[in-house]
Enzyme design. Structure first.
Site, short mmCIF file in Angstrom:
data_model
loop_
_atom_site.label_atom_id
_atom_site.label_comp_id
_atom_site.label_asym_id
_atom_site.label_seq_id
_atom_site.Cartn_x
_atom_site.Cartn_y
_atom_site.Cartn_z
N VAL A 170 -20.31 -26.20 -54.70
CA VAL A 170 -19.43 -26.24 -55.88
C VAL A 170 -18.35 -27.29 -55.68
O VAL A 170 -18.05 -28.07 -56.59
CB VAL A 170 -18.83 -24.86 -56.15
CG1 VAL A 170 -17.90 -24.92 -57.37
CG2 VAL A 170 -19.93 -23.82 -56.41
N ASP A 171 -17.76 -27.35 -54.50
CA ASP A 171 -16.78 -28.39 -54.21
C ASP A 171 -17.40 -29.78 -54.36
O ASP A 171 -16.80 -30.68 -54.97
CB ASP A 171 -16.25 -28.25 -52.78
CG ASP A 171 -15.10 -27.27 -52.68
OD1 ASP A 171 -14.47 -26.96 -53.71
OD2 ASP A 171 -14.80 -26.82 -51.56
N LEU A 172 -18.57 -29.97 -53.79
CA LEU A 172 -19.21 -31.29 -53.83
C LEU A 172 -19.57 -31.67 -55.26
O LEU A 172 -19.36 -32.82 -55.68
CB LEU A 172 -20.44 -31.30 -52.95
CG LEU A 172 -20.18 -31.11 -51.45
CD1 LEU A 172 -21.48 -30.96 -50.68
CD2 LEU A 172 -19.37 -32.27 -50.90
#
Length: 387
Positions: free
Chosen positions: A182-184
């Site tokens: 999700v961060d990426l």
């Protein structure tokens, strides 16, 4: 090539951890000048997220080090240590923002406003500024004031509900991915939004405030799983390594290890059946079409689970390659970087740091064919004019 496409663009990076730094590293890789503002005492949190660490050569003053985590997302940036919580520090950041094209931050809603570093305040001194805010839940709504982390959104956004072994199987239960997807993905969406805002600024002459939320990205990432639910009204179920819409499309154990069989259409299935010595399966009404195979997957899986251990991985894959059957290996990181195609594409690269020496990194996939020198991640406050 794209490696200097953003030359002349100045980026002020107030972000930490992964989503924001992934975005600003993309911008740096594309040629932007990125200045990373870090806390004077500890810097970006991920500087301490180890082991492993890359240590400076023995005898280096101060024994500096870089964590693997920090290295992965801070290539190509300058580091200056500023405490924006002080009037002097806030003034320094405002001075940098006055000259910037892009500002990236990932603080809780309202945090930077307390120091006159919010979008409205900085727009007043730099109307052309593209101001990107990355938060857990967005700039508005009932949860806007809450923090959030990748793991939380893998669950909250739905990903973990259909990731993992199905009920009744060994190890059944929700499972997170092995990397902060999700961060990426947020960093990639943010990169696209920044580039679009810079393009829009060419015609409007003014910047904008971009509101990117990890929750929004987590929901969007569901892709076909979300569409499947919206079309059918049925929640997707955990299916282990199996694909929800294609079969057989999963991991099988051979005589000496595992491989991925990735059948995407009926023609491929027929070729696989011939290779496997089971041509009759392609004519069986239970398995002749993809929809039928999905409907009878337990029976098909049982047959294939019995057949795969009769040959080695090498024997299977040689036959698959010769007959156009899609498959894939399951590599360790060591095997990934030793693979001839990975080496040919130059995906492992090394930057030379004046203190740390050789710093290994992964090439940005956008820069295929670029073999110019890389700028390594910075030490904390490395680019302060006083140093």
């Amino acid at each position: 090539m794209l490696h200097r496409a953003l030359q002349g663009i100045r980026v002020l990076d107030l972000s930490r951890i992964l989503a924001g730094p992934w975005c600003t590293q993309n911008l740096a890789d594309l040629g932007a000048e990125v200045t990373k503002v870090e806390h004077p005492r500890h810097g970006d949190d991920t500087r301490g997220w180890g082991p492993p660490y890359l240590d400076a050569p023995a005898g280096t003053e101060g024994d500096p080090r870089l964590s693997g985590y920090f290295i992965c997302c801070n290539r190509g940036k300058r580091s200056v240590a500023i405490d924006y919580g002080t009037p002097e520090g806030a003034a320094q950041v405002r001075a940098l923002a006055r000259e910037a094209d892009v500002l990236v931050e990932n603080y809780k809603v309202g945090t930077l406003g307390r120091y006159g570093l919010d979008y409205a305040s900085l727009k007043a001194i730099n109307p052309r500024l593209v101001y990107l805010s990355i938060t857990g839940f967005g700039q508005d709504g009932p949860m806007a004031d809450k923090p959030g982390y990748d793991y939380v959104f893998q669950g909250m956004g739905g990903l973990m509900s259909y990731t993992g072994q199905p009920d009744g199987a060994p190890g059944a239960g929700p499972l997170r991915t092995g990397v902060a997807v999700v961060d990426l993905s947020t960093g990639m969406y943010a990169t696209s939004a920044v580039l679009a805002a810079l393009y829009q600024r060419q015609s409007t002459g003014v910047g904008t405030h971009l509101d990117i939320a990890l929750l929004d990205v987590a929901v969007a990432m569901n892709a076909n799983q979300a569409a499947n639910y919206l079309v059918s009204g049925q929640n997707p179920q955990r299916s282990g390594n199996a694909h929800p819409n294609c079969a057989p499309y999963e991991v099988f154990r051979c005589a000496d290890g595992h491989l991925i069989l990735a059948i995407g259409n009926d023609g491929q299935f027929a070729r696989f059946c011939a290779v496997a010595g089971m041509p009759e399966l392609a004519q069986d009404p239970r398995f002749a079409t993809n929809s039928a195979r999905i409907g009878h997957l337990p029976a098909l899986r049982a047959l294939l689970t019995e057949r795969f251990p009769t040959r080695t991985r090498a024997a299977w894959t040689e036959a698959f390659d010769a007959n156009g059957v899609p498959w894939g290996p399951i590599h360790t990181m060591e095997e990934v970087f030793a693979h001839p195609q990975v080496q040919h594409r130059g995906l492992m690269q090394v930057a030379e740091h004046p203190v740390m020496g050789r710093v290994p990194m992964v090439r940005n996939p956008m820069l295929a064919g670029h073999d110019g020198p890389l700028v390594p991640p910075p030490l904390l406050d490395e680019h302060n004019a006083a140093n």
